[in-house]
Design a protein around this motif. Structure first.
Motif, PDB file in Angstrom:
ATOM      1  N   GLN A   1      74.681  50.069  67.873  1.00  0.00           N
ATOM      2  CA  GLN A   1      74.211  48.511  68.067  1.00  0.00           C
ATOM      3  C   GLN A   1      73.993  48.216  66.597  1.00  0.00           C
ATOM      4  O   GLN A   1      73.674  48.966  65.574  1.00  0.00           O
ATOM      5  CB  GLN A   1      73.016  48.442  68.832  1.00  0.00           C
ATOM      6  CG  GLN A   1      73.077  48.719  70.201  1.00  0.00           C
ATOM      7  CD  GLN A   1      71.904  48.615  70.982  1.00  0.00           C
ATOM      8  OE1 GLN A   1      70.716  48.787  70.212  1.00  0.00           O
ATOM      9  NE2 GLN A   1      72.082  48.098  72.117  1.00  0.00           N
ATOM     10  N   LYS A   2      74.329  46.709  66.210  1.00  0.00           N
ATOM     11  CA  LYS A   2      73.871  46.367  64.817  1.00  0.00           C
ATOM     12  C   LYS A   2      72.506  46.224  64.717  1.00  0.00           C
ATOM     13  O   LYS A   2      71.714  46.484  65.446  1.00  0.00           O
ATOM     14  CB  LYS A   2      74.488  44.931  64.799  1.00  0.00           C
ATOM     15  CG  LYS A   2      75.918  44.880  64.674  1.00  0.00           C
ATOM     16  CD  LYS A   2      76.488  43.289  64.591  1.00  0.00           C
ATOM     17  CE  LYS A   2      77.842  43.222  64.342  1.00  0.00           C
ATOM     18  NZ  LYS A   2      78.439  41.708  63.698  1.00  0.00           N
ATOM     19  N   TRP A   3      72.263  46.345  63.125  1.00  0.00           N
ATOM     20  CA  TRP A   3      70.720  46.473  62.969  1.00  0.00           C
ATOM     21  C   TRP A   3      70.059  45.299  63.666  1.00  0.00           C
ATOM     22  O   TRP A   3      70.562  44.164  63.537  1.00  0.00           O
ATOM     23  CB  TRP A   3      70.846  46.361  61.349  1.00  0.00           C
ATOM     24  CG  TRP A   3      69.497  46.123  60.604  1.00  0.00           C
ATOM     25  CD1 TRP A   3      68.414  47.243  60.526  1.00  0.00           C
ATOM     26  CD2 TRP A   3      68.880  45.026  60.558  1.00  0.00           C
ATOM     27  NE1 TRP A   3      67.328  46.608  60.033  1.00  0.00           N
ATOM     28  CE2 TRP A   3      67.395  45.540  60.289  1.00  0.00           C
ATOM     29  CE3 TRP A   3      69.157  43.654  60.651  1.00  0.00           C
ATOM     30  CZ2 TRP A   3      66.368  44.447  59.807  1.00  0.00           C
ATOM     31  CZ3 TRP A   3      68.077  42.878  60.514  1.00  0.00           C
ATOM     32  CH2 TRP A   3      66.737  43.196  59.964  1.00  0.00           C
TER      33      TRP A   3
ATOM     34  N   GLY B   1      65.139  42.293  67.614  1.00  0.00           N
ATOM     35  CA  GLY B   1      65.187  41.001  67.651  1.00  0.00           C
ATOM     36  C   GLY B   1      64.968  40.407  66.146  1.00  0.00           C
ATOM     37  O   GLY B   1      65.136  39.310  65.692  1.00  0.00           O
ATOM     38  N   GLY B   2      65.165  41.309  65.250  1.00  0.00           N
ATOM     39  CA  GLY B   2      65.070  41.040  63.539  1.00  0.00           C
ATOM     40  C   GLY B   2      66.290  40.268  63.259  1.00  0.00           C
ATOM     41  O   GLY B   2      66.296  39.444  62.438  1.00  0.00           O
ATOM     42  N   ARG B   3      67.484  40.805  63.926  1.00  0.00           N
ATOM     43  CA  ARG B   3      68.677  40.117  63.519  1.00  0.00           C
ATOM     44  C   ARG B   3      68.683  38.767  63.945  1.00  0.00           C
ATOM     45  O   ARG B   3      69.208  37.553  63.177  1.00  0.00           O
ATOM     46  CB  ARG B   3      69.672  40.962  64.115  1.00  0.00           C
ATOM     47  CG  ARG B   3      71.334  40.400  64.035  1.00  0.00           C
ATOM     48  CD  ARG B   3      71.874  40.900  62.493  1.00  0.00           C
ATOM     49  NE  ARG B   3      71.760  39.684  61.477  1.00  0.00           N
ATOM     50  CZ  ARG B   3      71.686  39.897  60.571  1.00  0.00           C
ATOM     51  NH1 ARG B   3      71.846  40.983  59.847  1.00  0.00           N
ATOM     52  NH2 ARG B   3      71.602  38.850  59.568  1.00  0.00           N
ATOM     53  N   LYS B   4      68.267  38.421  64.995  1.00  0.00           N
ATOM     54  CA  LYS B   4      68.280  36.965  65.648  1.00  0.00           C
ATOM     55  C   LYS B   4      67.429  36.136  64.555  1.00  0.00           C
ATOM     56  O   LYS B   4      67.729  34.807  64.510  1.00  0.00           O
ATOM     57  CB  LYS B   4      67.578  36.942  66.976  1.00  0.00           C
ATOM     58  CG  LYS B   4      67.706  35.628  67.509  1.00  0.00           C
ATOM     59  CD  LYS B   4      67.018  35.443  68.999  1.00  0.00           C
ATOM     60  CE  LYS B   4      66.995  33.808  69.523  1.00  0.00           C
ATOM     61  NZ  LYS B   4      67.016  33.185  68.580  1.00  0.00           N
TER      62      LYS B   4
END
Length: 87
Positions: free
Chosen positions: A37-39, A44-47
């Protein structure tokens, strides 16, 4: 990282096969690349970062300067440039 005794989860024949190569050592068995999975996707940090960047781009298009955005978001001018000039 949690360690698990191989004999508790693997079939005896597989443990015997692994023992031909390694005994009494700790080994890491990575996940298949298809399950990566992407970082930040789980936390929810990516969002949050994507939303922040969209807001930054919109502000820049509405006339805010790069220096103003750097002060507002506490980021360097170079970082702001990378964000607002990428598609």
């Amino acid at each position: 990282m949690k360690y698990v005794n191989a004999t508790a989860i693997l079939p005896e024949r597989l443990v015997e096969e692994i023992q031909k190569y390694v005994q009494g050592e700790t080994i890491y068995i990575p996940k298949p690349e298809t399950t990566y999975q992407k970082w930040g996707t789980r936390s929810g940090g990516r969002k949050l970062i994507d939303d922040r960047n969209r807001s930054m781009k919109a502000s820049f298009k509405c006339g805010r300067s790069i220096d103003q955005l750097a002060m507002e978001y506490c980021l360097s001018v170079e970082t702001i440039k990378k964000i607002v000039y990428t598609k």
